[in-house]
Design an enzyme around this catalytic site. Structure first.
Site, PDB file in Angstrom:
ATOM      1  N   GLY A   4      21.325 -25.098  42.565  1.00 19.78           N
ATOM      2  CA  GLY A   4      22.075 -24.724  41.694  1.00 19.78           C
ATOM      3  C   GLY A   4      21.962 -23.153  41.502  1.00 19.78           C
ATOM      4  O   GLY A   4      22.301 -22.715  40.197  1.00 19.78           O
ATOM      5  N   SER A  43      23.318 -20.468  42.274  1.00 18.56           N
ATOM      6  CA  SER A  43      24.441 -19.584  42.133  1.00 18.56           C
ATOM      7  C   SER A  43      25.187 -19.772  41.100  1.00 18.56           C
ATOM      8  O   SER A  43      26.265 -19.173  41.129  1.00 18.56           O
ATOM      9  CB  SER A  43      25.164 -19.984  43.771  1.00 18.56           C
ATOM     10  OG  SER A  43      25.617 -21.188  43.721  1.00 18.56           O
ATOM     11  N   VAL A  67      23.652 -20.905  35.003  1.00 18.93           N
ATOM     12  CA  VAL A  67      22.130 -20.892  34.600  1.00 18.93           C
ATOM     13  C   VAL A  67      21.412 -20.291  35.745  1.00 18.93           C
ATOM     14  O   VAL A  67      20.471 -19.894  35.645  1.00 18.93           O
ATOM     15  CB  VAL A  67      21.790 -22.469  34.190  1.00 18.93           C
ATOM     16  CG1 VAL A  67      20.288 -22.315  33.792  1.00 18.93           C
ATOM     17  CG2 VAL A  67      22.658 -22.768  33.238  1.00 18.93           C
ATOM     18  N   TYR A 111      29.501 -38.311  34.019  1.00 19.85           N
ATOM     19  CA  TYR A 111      28.484 -37.350  34.040  1.00 19.85           C
ATOM     20  C   TYR A 111      27.552 -37.562  33.188  1.00 19.85           C
ATOM     21  O   TYR A 111      26.280 -37.461  33.475  1.00 19.85           O
ATOM     22  CB  TYR A 111      29.245 -36.082  33.406  1.00 19.85           C
ATOM     23  CG  TYR A 111      28.357 -34.919  33.273  1.00 19.85           C
ATOM     24  CD1 TYR A 111      28.173 -33.967  34.255  1.00 19.85           C
ATOM     25  CD2 TYR A 111      28.015 -34.613  31.891  1.00 19.85           C
ATOM     26  CE1 TYR A 111      27.756 -32.680  34.008  1.00 19.85           C
ATOM     27  CE2 TYR A 111      27.075 -33.418  31.771  1.00 19.85           C
ATOM     28  CZ  TYR A 111      26.878 -32.610  32.501  1.00 19.85           C
ATOM     29  OH  TYR A 111      26.443 -31.624  32.337  1.00 19.85           O
ATOM     30  N   PRO A 169      19.852 -28.580  27.311  1.00 26.04           N
ATOM     31  CA  PRO A 169      20.420 -27.314  26.646  1.00 26.04           C
ATOM     32  C   PRO A 169      21.745 -27.825  25.786  1.00 26.04           C
ATOM     33  O   PRO A 169      22.488 -28.885  26.301  1.00 26.04           O
ATOM     34  CB  PRO A 169      21.036 -26.495  27.785  1.00 26.04           C
ATOM     35  CG  PRO A 169      20.549 -27.116  29.203  1.00 26.04           C
ATOM     36  CD  PRO A 169      20.070 -28.343  28.791  1.00 26.04           C
ATOM     37  N   THR A 170      22.000 -27.128  24.989  1.00 30.71           N
ATOM     38  CA  THR A 170      23.616 -27.258  24.393  1.00 30.71           C
ATOM     39  C   THR A 170      24.491 -26.592  25.288  1.00 30.71           C
ATOM     40  O   THR A 170      24.018 -26.392  26.274  1.00 30.71           O
ATOM     41  CB  THR A 170      23.374 -26.823  22.795  1.00 30.71           C
ATOM     42  OG1 THR A 170      22.644 -25.575  22.801  1.00 30.71           O
ATOM     43  CG2 THR A 170      22.682 -27.815  21.795  1.00 30.71           C
ATOM     44  N   VAL A 218      26.265 -23.989  27.182  1.00 34.10           N
ATOM     45  CA  VAL A 218      25.888 -22.689  27.748  1.00 34.10           C
ATOM     46  C   VAL A 218      26.862 -21.590  28.127  1.00 34.10           C
ATOM     47  O   VAL A 218      28.034 -22.178  28.459  1.00 34.10           O
ATOM     48  CB  VAL A 218      24.866 -22.990  29.161  1.00 34.10           C
ATOM     49  CG1 VAL A 218      24.093 -21.570  29.454  1.00 34.10           C
ATOM     50  CG2 VAL A 218      23.904 -23.906  28.815  1.00 34.10           C
ATOM     51  N   HIS A 250      34.554 -24.664  30.589  1.00 31.09           N
ATOM     52  CA  HIS A 250      34.171 -24.938  29.140  1.00 31.09           C
ATOM     53  C   HIS A 250      34.935 -24.208  28.486  1.00 31.09           C
ATOM     54  O   HIS A 250      35.625 -23.322  28.820  1.00 31.09           O
ATOM     55  CB  HIS A 250      32.663 -24.636  29.296  1.00 31.09           C
ATOM     56  CG  HIS A 250      31.769 -25.876  29.786  1.00 31.09           C
ATOM     57  ND1 HIS A 250      30.718 -25.443  30.852  1.00 31.09           N
ATOM     58  CD2 HIS A 250      31.531 -27.165  29.572  1.00 31.09           C
ATOM     59  CE1 HIS A 250      30.121 -26.716  31.389  1.00 31.09           C
ATOM     60  NE2 HIS A 250      30.629 -27.558  30.653  1.00 31.09           N
ATOM     61  N   TRP A 276      43.052 -24.804  22.851  1.00 31.23           N
ATOM     62  CA  TRP A 276      43.408 -26.108  22.741  1.00 31.23           C
ATOM     63  C   TRP A 276      42.648 -26.800  21.672  1.00 31.23           C
ATOM     64  O   TRP A 276      41.245 -26.759  21.349  1.00 31.23           O
ATOM     65  CB  TRP A 276      42.971 -26.691  24.127  1.00 31.23           C
ATOM     66  CG  TRP A 276      43.877 -26.083  25.059  1.00 31.23           C
ATOM     67  CD1 TRP A 276      45.022 -25.348  25.131  1.00 31.23           C
ATOM     68  CD2 TRP A 276      43.590 -26.566  26.438  1.00 31.23           C
ATOM     69  NE1 TRP A 276      45.669 -25.313  26.364  1.00 31.23           N
ATOM     70  CE2 TRP A 276      44.894 -25.786  27.179  1.00 31.23           C
ATOM     71  CE3 TRP A 276      42.797 -27.059  27.255  1.00 31.23           C
ATOM     72  CZ2 TRP A 276      44.881 -25.968  28.551  1.00 31.23           C
ATOM     73  CZ3 TRP A 276      42.738 -27.446  28.845  1.00 31.23           C
ATOM     74  CH2 TRP A 276      43.961 -26.841  29.491  1.00 31.23           C
TER      75      TRP A 276
HETATM   76  N1  LIG Z   1      27.398 -25.147  31.336  1.00 33.35           N
HETATM   77  C1  LIG Z   1      26.760 -25.816  30.467  1.00 33.35           C
HETATM   78  O1  LIG Z   1      27.270 -25.552  29.270  1.00 33.35           O
HETATM   79  C2  LIG Z   1      25.858 -26.828  30.406  1.00 33.35           C
HETATM   80  C3  LIG Z   1      25.320 -27.420  29.292  1.00 33.35           C
HETATM   81  C4  LIG Z   1      24.144 -28.281  29.373  1.00 33.35           C
HETATM   82  C5  LIG Z   1      23.604 -28.530  30.746  1.00 33.35           C
HETATM   83  N2  LIG Z   1      23.862 -27.871  31.767  1.00 33.35           N
HETATM   84  C6  LIG Z   1      23.351 -28.290  33.037  1.00 33.35           C
HETATM   85  O2  LIG Z   1      22.930 -26.998  33.625  1.00 33.35           O
HETATM   86  C7  LIG Z   1      22.966 -27.004  34.870  1.00 33.35           C
HETATM   87  C8  LIG Z   1      23.624 -25.869  35.826  1.00 33.35           C
HETATM   88  O3  LIG Z   1      24.977 -25.782  35.102  1.00 33.35           O
HETATM   89  P1  LIG Z   1      25.631 -24.577  35.282  1.00 33.35           P
HETATM   90  O4  LIG Z   1      26.579 -24.539  34.107  1.00 33.35           O
HETATM   91  O5  LIG Z   1      24.855 -23.442  35.780  1.00 33.35           O
HETATM   92  O6  LIG Z   1      26.886 -24.951  36.259  1.00 33.35           O
HETATM   93  P2  LIG Z   1      27.690 -24.237  37.515  1.00 33.35           P
HETATM   94  O7  LIG Z   1      27.632 -22.572  37.093  1.00 33.35           O
HETATM   95  O8  LIG Z   1      28.886 -24.743  37.729  1.00 33.35           O
HETATM   96  O9  LIG Z   1      26.714 -24.185  38.801  1.00 33.35           O
HETATM   97  C9  LIG Z   1      26.670 -25.321  39.496  1.00 33.35           C
HETATM   98  C10 LIG Z   1      25.646 -25.130  40.698  1.00 33.35           C
HETATM   99  O10 LIG Z   1      25.266 -26.308  41.384  1.00 33.35           O
HETATM  100  C11 LIG Z   1      25.508 -26.050  42.659  1.00 33.35           C
HETATM  101  N3  LIG Z   1      26.165 -27.457  43.309  1.00 33.35           N
HETATM  102  C12 LIG Z   1      27.289 -28.045  42.930  1.00 33.35           C
HETATM  103  N4  LIG Z   1      27.372 -29.252  43.681  1.00 33.35           N
HETATM  104  C13 LIG Z   1      26.341 -28.964  44.583  1.00 33.35           C
HETATM  105  C14 LIG Z   1      26.179 -29.808  45.879  1.00 33.35           C
HETATM  106  N5  LIG Z   1      26.943 -30.957  46.154  1.00 33.35           N
HETATM  107  N6  LIG Z   1      24.944 -29.561  46.601  1.00 33.35           N
HETATM  108  C15 LIG Z   1      24.407 -28.161  46.198  1.00 33.35           C
HETATM  109  N7  LIG Z   1      24.587 -27.368  45.019  1.00 33.35           N
HETATM  110  C16 LIG Z   1      25.391 -27.800  44.284  1.00 33.35           C
HETATM  111  C17 LIG Z   1      26.572 -25.110  42.714  1.00 33.35           C
HETATM  112  O11 LIG Z   1      26.500 -24.398  44.238  1.00 33.35           O
HETATM  113  P3  LIG Z   1      27.943 -23.595  44.513  1.00 33.35           P
HETATM  114  O12 LIG Z   1      27.817 -22.246  43.830  1.00 33.35           O
HETATM  115  O13 LIG Z   1      27.742 -23.208  45.899  1.00 33.35           O
HETATM  116  O14 LIG Z   1      29.067 -24.158  44.290  1.00 33.35           O
HETATM  117  C18 LIG Z   1      26.125 -24.024  41.625  1.00 33.35           C
HETATM  118  O15 LIG Z   1      24.858 -23.244  42.007  1.00 33.35           O
HETATM  119  C19 LIG Z   1      23.676 -28.234  35.296  1.00 33.35           C
HETATM  120  O16 LIG Z   1      22.619 -29.202  35.758  1.00 33.35           O
HETATM  121  C20 LIG Z   1      24.478 -28.681  34.023  1.00 33.35           C
HETATM  122  O17 LIG Z   1      24.635 -30.027  34.252  1.00 33.35           O
HETATM  123  C21 LIG Z   1      25.240 -27.135  31.701  1.00 33.35           C
END
Ligand SMILES: NC(=O)c1ccc[n+]([C@@H]2O[C@H](COP(=O)([O-])OP(=O)(O)OC[C@H]3O[C@@H](n4cnc5c(N)ncnc54)[C@H](OP(=O)(O)O)[C@@H]3O)[C@@H](O)[C@H]2O)c1
Length: 325
Positions: free
Chosen positions: A18, A20, A23, A147, A174-175, A177, A190, A212
């Site tokens: 992940g 790209s 986070v 999820y 994390p809360t 992000v 989000h 919303w």
């Molecule tokens: N955002 C929040 O508020 C938040 C809060 C708490 C926890 N988290 C957790 O933090 C982590 C990172 O979240 P984020 O917000 O950075 O998410 P994001 O911006 O949506 O990024 C998701 C990442 O996962 C990769 N990915 C998705 N499906 C995949 C697959 N089938 N195979 C390989 N790679 C895959 C994506 O690759 P591509 O770019 O190629 O699609 C991207 O690099 C996650 O585990 C999430 O649950 C996020």
């Protein structure tokens, strides 16, 4: 995406799944801007390097890079409205990704894995503040049960790998992000990035900004760059299998209304703010305790919320054409 630090073989090869995403890119920035160490080789993966829902592709990418450490971020992620529509997909994709990554890490002798849970996976009916001991105490909110259960199983798996094989697999919680490189989609993303995008358009069109829901729900937001610095600390210093909440303090929780007003200020938006009460509010609050984090890192300084919102808005405006929307 998978960039390898060239030169001599380094003693630590850190694979970020992940890499790209929101986070992952924050970690890459923090590492490249001074927090990386001499003995570390960082590899950031995107789904183009391997579809981690596939056991074969996961195995191949692990064999290619032979990591000693893994930060596991890859997940199917979305906001409230996308979660409500696709609970089955969230469950299946995330369970497959997590099982493939953790099992490959075990089979290839990875020394440490830090995975990522979220405070939105906690029981719906709970006492506040929530802490690390409460993850499995009751069903999650019905809006995102797919999820949530998939994420909770990471914790189950971490404990089981430790019990059976003594693996040091842990997880952070994390809360909400936010930051540069977020998904700024207005329907599926989000709340904060969605609002930033709407505010950008409202400013351009001279129209009002519609939020919303009632604006009353409360959230703790963490800036992606602060989270990235905490991830490095967990990877290097934190020795527990038990997860740890990475969050600003309870006193720094803000309402969606406060968040919207910060965006209006950051964007210098002149139009009015309107609340669409026909849209769901989701969980009213999910206040998390950062007591455990504070015991380890009493001095850690979070970026002030308004400053982080301003930096994110500025990034979005500058990168509007290429930002994920
Ligand atoms: N955002 C929040 O508020 C938040 C809060 C708490 C926890 N988290 C957790 O933090 C982590 C990172 O979240 P984020 O917000 O950075 O998410 P994001 O911006 O949506 O990024 C998701 C990442 O996962 C990769 N990915 C998705 N499906 C995949 C697959 N089938 N195979 C390989 N790679 C895959 C994506 O690759 P591509 O770019 O190629 O699609 C991207 O690099 C996650 O585990 C999430 O649950 C996020």
């Amino acid at each position: 995406m998978a960039g390898e630090g060239g030169g001599a073989e380094k003693s630590k090869r850190i694979l970020v799944t992940g890499g790209s995403g929101l986070v992952g890119r924050a970690i890459a920035k923090v590492v490249s801007e001074g927090e990386g160490r001499e003995d570390e080789d960082w590899i950031f993966l995107s789904s183009r390097d391997a579809d981690l829902t596939s056991a074969e592709q996961t195995r191949a990418v692990f064999e290619k890079h032979r990591p000693t450490h893994v930060i596991h971020l890859a997940a199917m992620v979305g906001g409230l409205f996308r979660n409500m529509k696709y609970n089955l997909d969230f469950w299946r994709n995330n369970v497959h990704i997590n099982d493939n990554v953790l099992h490959c890490a075990h089979e290839l002798g990875v020394q440490k894995v830090v995975s990522c849970l979220s405070t939105c996976i906690f029981p719906d009916k709970t006492t506040y503040p929530i802490d690390e001991t409460m993850i499995h105490n009751g069903p999650p909110h019905s809006s995102n049960f797919g999820y949530s259960y998939a994420k909770r199983m990471i914790d189950v798996q971490n404990r089981a790998y430790f019990q059976q094989y003594d693996c040091k697999f842990t997880a952070v919680i994390p809360t909400n992000v936010f930051g540069p490189h977020d998904n700024f989609n207005m329907e599926d993303g989000h709340v904060l990035p969605g609002l930033i995008h709407k505010a950008y358009l409202a400013k351009k069109e001279g129209s009002s900004l519609t939020v919303w829901g009632s604006g009353k729900p409360r959230r703790q937001f963490i800036y992606s760059l602060d989270l990235a610095r905490l991830f490095l600390w967990v990877l290097r210093e934190y020795q527990e299998v038990e997860p740890i909440i990475l969050s600003v303090g309870e006193e720094d929780e803000v309402s969606i209304r406060d968040a919207a007003e910060s965006i209006v200020e950051a964007m210098a938006l002149k139009g009015e703010l309107v609340y669409d009460g026909t849209k769901s509010d989701g969980q009213f609050k999910k206040t998390a305790s950062n007591k455990k984090l504070r015991e380890y890192l009493p001095q850690f300084k979070f970026t002030p919320f308004k400053q982080a919102v301003k930096e994110t808005c500025d990034w979005f405006v500058t990168n509007y054409d290429t930002a994920r929307k």
